[in-house]
Each structure stands twice: as structure tokens, then as C-alpha cells.
Design a protein around this motif. Structure first.
Motif, short mmCIF file in Angstrom:
data_model
loop_
_atom_site.label_atom_id
_atom_site.label_comp_id
_atom_site.label_asym_id
_atom_site.label_seq_id
_atom_site.Cartn_x
_atom_site.Cartn_y
_atom_site.Cartn_z
N GLN A 623 0.83 -1.21 0.00
CA GLN A 623 0.00 0.00 0.00
C GLN A 623 0.86 1.25 0.00
OE1 GLN A 623 -2.82 -0.01 3.22
NE2 GLN A 623 -4.11 -1.58 2.28
N GLN A 624 0.41 2.23 -0.76
CA GLN A 624 1.07 3.52 -0.88
C GLN A 624 2.42 3.45 -1.59
OE1 GLN A 624 -0.86 6.07 -0.05
NE2 GLN A 624 -2.30 4.47 0.61
N LEU A 625 2.77 2.27 -2.13
CA LEU A 625 4.05 2.20 -2.83
C LEU A 625 3.99 3.01 -4.12
CD1 LEU A 625 6.90 1.11 -3.30
CD2 LEU A 625 5.87 -0.92 -4.35
N LEU A 626 2.96 2.80 -4.90
CA LEU A 626 2.86 3.50 -6.18
C LEU A 626 2.79 5.00 -6.00
CD1 LEU A 626 0.46 1.19 -8.23
CD2 LEU A 626 2.95 1.34 -8.37
N SER A 627 2.11 5.43 -4.95
CA SER A 627 2.00 6.88 -4.73
C SER A 627 3.33 7.49 -4.33
CB SER A 627 0.93 7.18 -3.69
OG SER A 627 1.21 6.50 -2.49
N CYS A 628 4.31 6.67 -3.92
CA CYS A 628 5.66 7.17 -3.63
C CYS A 628 6.39 7.61 -4.90
CB CYS A 628 6.50 6.11 -2.93
SG CYS A 628 5.97 5.77 -1.25
N PHE A 629 5.96 7.05 -6.04
CA PHE A 629 6.60 7.40 -7.30
C PHE A 629 5.96 8.69 -7.82
CE2 PHE A 629 6.67 2.52 -7.74
CZ PHE A 629 7.80 2.42 -6.94
N LEU A 648 -5.97 2.22 -9.20
CA LEU A 648 -6.62 3.47 -9.57
C LEU A 648 -6.77 4.40 -8.38
CD1 LEU A 648 -9.28 2.16 -12.10
CD2 LEU A 648 -7.54 3.89 -12.58
N GLU A 649 -7.04 3.85 -7.20
CA GLU A 649 -7.16 4.68 -6.00
C GLU A 649 -5.86 5.43 -5.74
OE1 GLU A 649 -8.42 2.28 -2.75
OE2 GLU A 649 -10.34 1.74 -3.67
N GLU A 650 -4.73 4.72 -5.84
CA GLU A 650 -3.44 5.38 -5.59
C GLU A 650 -3.07 6.33 -6.71
OE1 GLU A 650 -0.03 3.65 -3.82
OE2 GLU A 650 -1.09 1.79 -3.34
N MET A 651 -3.51 5.98 -7.93
CA MET A 651 -3.13 6.81 -9.07
C MET A 651 -3.74 8.19 -9.00
SD MET A 651 -2.88 4.42 -12.42
CE MET A 651 -4.48 3.67 -12.26
N GLU A 652 -4.76 8.38 -8.23
CA GLU A 652 -5.37 9.70 -8.10
C GLU A 652 -4.36 10.71 -7.55
OE1 GLU A 652 -8.85 10.76 -8.73
OE2 GLU A 652 -8.45 9.05 -10.03
N HIS A 653 -3.31 10.23 -6.87
CA HIS A 653 -2.33 11.12 -6.25
C HIS A 653 -1.11 11.34 -7.13
CE1 HIS A 653 -4.70 10.71 -2.59
NE2 HIS A 653 -4.59 9.39 -2.68
N LEU A 654 -1.07 10.70 -8.28
CA LEU A 654 0.09 10.83 -9.18
C LEU A 654 -0.20 11.90 -10.22
CD1 LEU A 654 0.89 7.02 -9.68
CD2 LEU A 654 1.98 8.62 -8.10
N LYS A 655 0.22 13.12 -9.92
CA LYS A 655 -0.19 14.25 -10.76
C LYS A 655 0.51 14.27 -12.12
CE LYS A 655 3.07 17.52 -8.62
NZ LYS A 655 3.19 18.85 -7.96
N TYR A 656 1.62 13.55 -12.27
CA TYR A 656 2.33 13.55 -13.55
C TYR A 656 1.99 12.34 -14.42
CZ TYR A 656 5.18 17.20 -11.42
OH TYR A 656 5.60 18.36 -10.82
N LEU A 657 1.15 11.44 -13.90
CA LEU A 657 0.84 10.22 -14.66
C LEU A 657 0.08 10.57 -15.94
CD1 LEU A 657 1.12 7.12 -14.49
CD2 LEU A 657 -1.20 7.07 -13.55
#
Length: 887
Positions: A623-629, A648-657
Motif C-alpha cells: 500500500q502507498q508504494l505506487l503513490s511514492c513514485f 486506480l485509487e493510488e493513481m489519483e495522487h500521481l499528478k504527472y501520470l
């Protein structure tokens, strides 16, 4: 009396002779000696005059390249004849002088002396006259220009078909400018030589001009060569414009064929003074270049541009054998077979075949040939005489002409891939981005566009070969040349052992200097030694049998930016030491069997690209690993075993994705995904719907809205019977606007796939093992299809149609379609499909291939006889395609 009588008789001859002297011919006897002396003097003078004239002629011919005047030639010829005749008379004169008597006024043989005296007098006068006529102000002039000058050439192998195509095109009145392009060393200049000599042999209609363009001041240099060929003096010219005016004034009055060899950029014919070829003037311009881009600029009609391809295997072997020599090939029974392996490594490039063939001409033992094969396979051909000093420098001109260091680095990067490897364009560009080879762009899309532009430039320069629209490859010899360049470079240090069947981790002497390592496509199982490469930026380990990577393996790679571990099907676990790769931006784990991502990956804060596609065993992502990137731009998870909703839940925090690929395993999952902002804000390029068990009817509304969706796979959705698209979505302007490829597999209850007609740019449609499918486009639904699209637009971009093992399939479409782009149709294991939506106008102008079972082909029902005749040559039996991977 008798004595008196006797005296009178003895005086008769004298009286007769005196009587002769009394006549008008006596002077020939009396003046004989004087005329002889005069003739000798005059002949001596004529000889001097002839010698002086010959000296002037030789200077004019040899030094000034002029041609002697016809009257001078005649004068010299006449003087030669006179001198020879006079010398013969002088040689004969002593016996005639001896006959003279009575003070040389009489002769004991008067008739003979008179005749000889006449000859002397006549010859004397002729010599005097010749001397008077031998004074010339000028002795030579410019020679008339030949229509064509034959050029030296060697017998060629394998260029016959190329020559025939080019020569045939040149005979067409509408073809004025014709381009010949291809790899360096492939035979372009040789082909141009043949064209020149063909003009020389069969026609005098054209004034043929050969000119070699240079990289430095090409227009001026070509102008000088043209001027020399058409007889213009270049003295006094001050500018390109002055030269152009003089050249134009001459060429506009001639029917010419200008042969321009080795163009590196567009050549401005008008600025050089060359009249543009037209049907009216009938002139031709034929040029060679290594750049397809130059061809397009010189001749936009690509039908009039010809690519010289490398030789096919049998022609390549013939050329190689000619250079090696039959004696060497007969030295040992194994050498012929080994020679074939050497030829294979040259990949049909004539320059390589000739250079290496000559290098092997003295090698007469199998061991020498085995070593040569080993060297070639390791891309170390520079050990051969002539390769490092002659062949590679000739090929390197194409590299030197690349526009900047960035493009050169991108080209060298391609040599990391194994020989004959199909390099996916998108994969290559993503690696370039990871390495920082491209400009800093405001968005990922711009960076990718630049990467594809560079690939196009490398294809145009014949340094990459276009395999299909998605992939490229590098010619073996060009790859070897690239590795040679990298080896000579102080800045680019490569260690490349890809595709050479390594079983263990290799060693090198100077790891600290290496910037890129490729060990792709080997059989390495364990990486058990620390890789100490402080300057390493790219590490390719894909396509091995990796099972174990020690934790410390990555400890000494502080600069590593690109790591490829893909296609290691035995790799189940990543070492925690991967966390030491603090500079890593690009990580490819696709097609591995990893089960979880280690939490230690949190330290990879620079990561911009993560590929987890087809990691079916991946069950856990902390958990939260992807949002670290936080800098992540590309996340690929098509075919990944991990649930996409959690991602998808974590991807909401990846502003450069920006780029995403996903797999959904239920209709509910797809519906929930459409609620996330990232589902529509990202460029979702690939979607896979797999193993749906919860729905018989599926609404594609969410998918139809995806602006960048280019590939859609529907796999093993066993219960799926119908796909729906809501009417308001169908009417939307950008419904499935980017969709290029659709793959349907093992959807056994699906009745039709009529929805694909709403993908206006669909290029590939694969339907595999859909055993309940009866029609592609339903006859019950064509009303709305026709209303919205019109029959003429259906499948207007389709290039490949594959229908395999769909036992109930009866119909593709109920009317014939034009299929303007269709290239390949595969119909295998569809026994009920008797009629194809083709007529005599379908795929007109295209080289369509239809692959199928021979029994099925015999039962096909054609619209009419003309359609049958049109498509009979298109068929290929499916036996040759059984091993084709259509996924």
C-alpha cells in the motif's frame, strides 16, 4: 669506205642523243643534278616544318586537351607522303647521275634520265608548295563533346532486377527526376554506373553528364563538373549565379541526362543552372543518396524513387564466392558450409561481402573460418583487414551526417539490441526518455513525438529499417558499425553481449568506463557478482533465464537510469538491493513471474516509467508504494495479476501520470473504474477485458470515451453475448477515435461484433476461437450503421483481418466493401464462411494476401467471375502460416 661507214654507224646513237637534247625535254637531263640538290634541301626544310608542327599539335592535344584541326591533320599526312616519296627518289638518284655525260647535258640512257628528271622536278615543286601551305596560326581546337563517356565498372551480382526497374522507369516520358537510395555500400553507385554505360552503349540522343556531389559546397562542385563536361571554361566565374547562367544557356538547348552521385541533402537544380526536366525537353536527372528524406525532397512521387535492397541469400553467396575465389573454397570440404555462415553474418550487404570475402581469400583451414564466424557473431569484424580502415569509415558517413549529437546517441543506442531483433518503436522511445537523450519537454506526448521523429530520421538515413508500423530493426553490418563507433568513442562506452548464448555473468576489464550494458537474449540464470559500474546509465537484462539476483548486485550503479528485466520467465522475486538505484527512471518488469513488489522500491523517487504488463503472478503491491513514485508518467499494467481498482485509487495522487494500460476482470470493475478521474485524464492506451463471468451484456460507453485508447483485447469472456454502445455515445464526434487494434479471443457466446464499425481508424481486427460467432457485422443492425457511417467508410482503414477457429461464422458483412488499405486476410478453421465481402473493386491497387485452408478456398463463393479472377493470385495455403503468432 668501210671505215667511213663504220664511223657513221658509231655516231648514230650520239646524233640521236643530241637530237633528243635539242628537244624541250633536254632540260630534265641538264637540270637533274641541280634539281636533286634543291630537292634534298627542300625536303630537309619540310621535315623541320613537319617536326615543328607536330610539336605544336602534341602540346595542344596533351596539355590543352584540344583536338588537331582537320587541315593540320591533312597537312601532316601529305608532308609525310611527300617526304617518303622524295627520300625514295633521292635514294635512286646515284644510278641516274652516272648515266649523264658531256657536261651532264646528255645521258647514255636518255629516256630513263628524262623520266627520272621529270619526277625530280615535279616532286621538288610539290615540296615547295607544301612548305608554303604548312604555315598555321592555330593547329587545334576544342573537340566535339561525346554524348556519353563510358565509366569503368566491374561485373555485378544481384543488381540486374534493380537496373531493369530503374531503366524501365527512365523510358517513361513523364519521369524526369528519379532517385536511387539505400544503405551505404549496397550498390547505388554501381547501379548509376550501369545506367551511364547503358546510355553510352545504346543511345546518342542524350548528352550524359556524371557529377559527384560533395558534402562541402555541393552546388559549386557539381557546377564545375557539369561545366567541364559541356565544354565551358570555369575561368573568370565569380559566383554560383554566374556559373548557373552559363550552364543554363548551354543545357537548355540540349537533351541531357544528369547523373548525380551521393547526395547528402536536397540539391537545388535551378540554382545550379540545370533546367528542370519536363516531358517537353525530355531531359532526365538521376541521383543516388543514402537518405530517403533527400529522395522525397528531390522527387515527392515515391513511385519514381527506388530503394536498393541488400542481396538475397543466393546472390550474396555468389558475390562472396567470387571474392574469396574457388581455389580457397576447395581447400577443405567444410569451408563451403562455413562460408555460408559467414555470408549470413554479412546480411546481404555487398560492401561487407566484398570486404570480408577478400579478407578470407587466403584462409584455407576450417579453424580460420570458424574463428571468422565467431568474430562476426560477436560484432568484432574490425579485426578483418579492410573492415576497420575501409568498410566502417565508408558506412560511417551516414552517421556523421546525422543532424546533431542527440540523434547520433539515439542511433548508437539501437545497437544494444541483439542482431535481427525487432525493436518496438514505443519501447525504444521510452528508453531514450529514461536515459535523458531527448529534449526536456513540457509533456510526455511531446517527448514521444520527438522520439518517433528521430526514428523516422534514422529510417530515412537508411540506418534503421522499418519492419512494420510498430517496429524497426537494425541491419547486422550497420549494428556492427555502430558498436565500432561506440568502441572508438571516449564518451560512449558500450559492453554488448546480446544474443550470444551466455550462460554466466560476463566479466570486463574496465567496468568503471562502461555507460551502457546489454546482455539481452542469453541464458544467464544467476547474477551473483556485484556490478561495479559507477557511470552505467542503461542495463538490459531482458530475455534471460534469471532466477537469482543477489541483493548487492545493484550496489555500485548510482547513475543507472534504465533497467530492463523483462521476459525473464523464471524471475519470481526482486532483490531488495534494487532500492539502491536512486537515479532509476525506467523499470521494465513485464513478462516476469514476480509475485510482489518489495516495499524497498519506495526509494526510487525518480521513477517515471514502470512496466508491469503480463506479470500474471503479481499478487501484492504494498500500500502507498505506487503513490511514492511522485514523478511517475507511464504505468503499464495490462495483463497484470494485481487488481486495477486498488491501483486506480493510488493513481489519483500521481499528478504527472500520463500513460496507463489496464486489465479489467469483471463488468463491475470496469464500471467502478469509470468513476475515477485518472481513468479519463490519463492516456489509457491499452485495455484488456479478461475472464468476465458476471455479465452477458456489456456496455462499452466508458471505453468509447477514452481519447487515446489504441488497443482493446477481450479475452475468455465466456458468458458474453452482446456488446452495447449507447446511441448518444455513437453520435459523439470522437467515439473510439484512436482505436487501432481489436483482439477478441475465446468469447464463445458472442453473436456479432458490429460495434467495431464505430472505430473509424481500426487497422487490425483479430477474432480467435469465438465458437458461437455467426457474423462480424450483424444483418439486424446495419440500419444504424449505414445511417451513421455509410457503407463506403466501413473498415476504410483496416489493414489486417484475422478470423481463426470460429466454427459457426458465416458472414463478415452482407455487402462488398472497398477495403482501400487491406493487406492481409487470414481465415483458418472457419468452414461455414463461404462468401467474402469482396468484389472486383475491393482492395484495388493493393497487394492483398489471403491465407486459408486449401479446401475452404475451393468452396468460396464469389460475387462474379471477375472477382474470382482478381483474387485467385492472392491466396496462400495456411500450412505456411501455422506457426504464426497471431496474438
Amino acid at each position: 669506205m668501210g671505215n667511213i661507214f663504220s664511223i657513221s654507224l658509231s655516231l648514230d646513237p650520239i646524233i640521236t642523243r643530241c637530237s633528243d637534247c635539242a628537244t624541250g625535254q633536254a632540260s630534265y637531263i641538264c637540270n637533274l643534278e641541280d634539281n636533286l640538290h634543291a630537292l634534298q634541301a627542300e625536303v630537309a626544310g619540310l621535315k623541320e616544318l613537319r617536326s615543328d608542327l607536330m610539336s605544336r599539335v602534341r602540346i595542344a592535344e596533351d596539355e590543352q586537351q584540344l583536338k588537331r584541326l582537320n587541315q593540320v591533320e591533312g597537312c601532316l599526312s601529305r608532308a609525310e607522303t611527300l617526304i617518303n616519296d622524295a627520300d625514295q627518289l633521292i635514294v635512286q638518284s646515284p644510278q641516274h647521275v652516272e648515266n649523264l655525260c658531256m657536261g651532264c647535258c646528255c645521258s647514255t640512257r636518255p629516256r630513263s634520265s628524262i623520266k627520272f628528271g621529270k619526277k625530280i622536278a615535279k616532286k621538288l615543286q610539290e615540296v615547295k608548295d607544301q612548305k608554303k601551305n604548312g604555315d598555321f596560326c592555330g593547329v587545334a581546337s576544342k573537340p566535339p563533346l561525346p554524348s556519353a563517356t563510358e565509366r569503368p565498372s566491374e561485373p555485378t551480382v544481384g543488381l540486374e532486377s534493380n537496373f531493369n526497374k530503374v531503366w524501365s522507369s527512365l523510358q517513361k516520358e513523364q519521369v524526369g527526376v528519379l532517385g536511387i537510395y539505400g544503405l551505404g555500400g549496397v550498390g547505388k553507385t554501381t547501379l548509376l554506373n550501369q545506367i551511364n554505360n547503358k546510355y553510352h552503349d545504346i543511345t546518342h540522343d542524350y548528352h550524359v553528364i556524371w557529377a559527384v556531389a560533395s558534402q562541402d559546397r555541393p552546388i559549386e562542385r557539381v557546377q564545375d563538373q557539369i561545366a567541364k563536361r559541356i565544354g565551358l571554361s570555369i575561368e573568370g566565374w565569380k559566383s554560383i549565379e554566374e556559373k548557373a547562367e552559363d550552364i543554363f544557356q548551354v543545357l537548355c538547348k540540349k537533351k541531357f541526362a544528369l547523373l548525380l552521385d551521393d547526395l547528402w541533402e536536397r540539391f537545388d537544380l535551378t540554382r545550379a543552372g540545370v533546367p528542370l526536366p519536363t516531358q517537353e525537353n525530355g531531359s532526365k536527372v538521376i541521383f543516388t543518396t543514402r537518405s530517403r528524406d533527400v529522395c522525397c525532397q528531390m522527387q515527392p512521387n515515391m513511385d519514381n524513387n527506388f530503394r536498393v535492397e541488400c542481396l538475397p541469400p543466393e546472390k550474396a553467396l555468389k558475390l562472396f564466392e567470387e571474392k574469396v575465389g574457388s581455389e580457397t573454397l576447395r581447400m577443405h570440404p567444410d569451408i563451403c558450409k562455413l562460408a555460408e555462415a559467414v555470408v549470413e553474418e554479412c546480411a546481404g550487404l555487398p560492401l561487407a561481402l566484398i570486404t570480408i570475402g577478400r579478407a578470407m581469400a587466403s584462409k584455407n583451414t576450417p579453424r580460420e573460418w570458424e574463428y571468422a564466424i565467431e568474430v562476426l557473431r560477436q560484432s568484432a569484424a574490425s579485426v578483418f583487414p579492410g573492415v576497420g580502415k575501409e568498410m566502417y569509415p565508408k558506412l560511417k558517413f551516414s552517421y556523421d551526417c546525422l543532424p546533431d549529437e542527440r540523434v547520433k546517441s539515439c542511433f548508437l543506442y539501437c545497437s544494444l539490441y541483439p542482431e535481427d531483433h525487432l525493436i518496438e518503436k514505443d519501447e525504444l522511445v521510452d528508453c531514450w526518455i529514461g536515459e535523458g537523450l531527448l529534449d526536456e519537454h513540457a509533456n510526455l506526448s511531446s517527448a514521444r513525438n520527438q522520439g518517433h521523429f528521430i526514428i523516422g530520421s534514422l529510417i530515412d538515413a537508411c540506418l534503421l529499417e522499418k519492419e512494420d508500423k510498430y517496429s524497426v530493426k537494425m541491419h547486422d553490418v550497420i549494428r556492427d558499425m555502430a558498436l565500432w563507433i561506440a568502441g572508438e568513442s571516449e564518451k560512449e562506452k558500450f559492453f554488448v553481449k546480446s544474443g550470444v548464448q551466455l550462460k554466466e555473468q560476463p566479466k570486463a576489464k574496465k567496468w568503471e568506463e562502461v555507460t551502457r550494458i546489454s546482455l539481452m537474449d542469453n541464458q544467464i540464470e544467476n547474477l551473483t557478482e556485484i556490478l561495479e559500474c559507477p557511470n552505467l546509465q542503461t542495463l538490459f537484462l531482458g530475455g534471460n533465464d534469471l532466477k537469482v539476483i543477489i541483493d548487492d548486485f545493484f550496489n555500485s550503479l548510482p547513475m543507472l537510469r534504465v533497467l530492463d528485466l523483462s521476459s525473464n520467465m523464471n524471475l519470481e522475486e526482486l532483490p531488495v538491493g534494487i532500492a539502491k538505484l536512486v537515479s532509476l527512471e525506467h523499470l521494465d518488469l513485464s513478462f516476469t513471474r514476480i509475485r510482489k513488489l518489495p516495499v524497498e522500491l519506495r526509494t526510487l523517487v525518480m521513477l517515471k516509467y514502470l512496466n508491469l504488463e503480463w506479470t500474471r503472478d503479481l499478487e501484492m503491491i504494498p500500500q502507498q508504494l505506487l503513490s511514492c513514485f511522485s514523478k511517475l508518467q507511464v504505468l503499464k499494467m495490462e495483463g497484470c495479476g494485481y487488481g486495477c481498482l486498488l491501483v486506480l485509487e493510488e493513481m489519483e495522487h500521481l499528478k504527472y501520470l500520463k500513460v496507463l494500460t489496464l486489465t479489467f476482470r469483471s463488468a463491475l470493475e470496469l464500471k467502478k473504474a469509470s468513476r475515477f478521474n485518472k481513468f479519463f485524464s490519463c492516456a489509457i492506451e491499452h485495455v484488456c477485458l479478461e475472464d468476465f463471468r458476471d455479465s452477458r451484456s456489456l456496455n462499452f460507453m466508458a471505453l468509447a470515451k477514452l481519447q487515446y485508447l489504441c488497443t482493446l483485447r477481450v479475452l475468455r469472456c465466456m458468458d458474453l453475448e452482446e456488446v452495447k454502445i449507447e446511441h448518444n455515445i455513437i453520435e459523439g464526434a470522437r467515439c473510439f477515435h484512436s482505436l487501432r487494434s481489436v483482439i477478441l479471443e475465446q468469447c464463445n457466446h458472442l453473436r456479432d461484433v458490429s460495434w467495431v464499425t464505430f472505430a473509424p481508424h481500426l487497422e487490425e481486427l483479430d477474432i480467435l476461437e469465438c465458437k458461437g460467432l455467426e457474423e462480424i457485422i450483424s444483418e439486424e443492425k446495419p440500419g444504424e450503421v449505414t445511417e451513421l457511417k455509410g457503407n463506403s467508410d466501413l473498415f476504410s482503414k483496416l489493414e489486417i483481418l484475422r478470423l481463426c477457429h470460429s466454427l459457426k461464422l458465416k458472414t463478415i458483412y452482407h455487402h462488398a466493401l472497398p477495403f482501400p488499405q487491406l493487406k492481409e486476410i487470414y481465415i483458418i478453421g472457419c468452414p461455414m464462411l463461404k462468401k467474402l465481402p469482396l468484389n472486383s473493386n475491393s482492395a484495388k491497387g493493393q497487394r492483398l494476401v489471403i491465407v486459408g485452408d486449401e479446401g475452404w478456398w475451393k468452396d468460396v463463393e464469389w460475387e462474379d467471375e471477375s472477382t474470382k479472377i482478381a483474387f485467385l493470385p492472392s491466396f496462400r495455403p495456411s500450412i505456411f502460416y501455422e506457426m504464426l503468432d497471431i496474438d
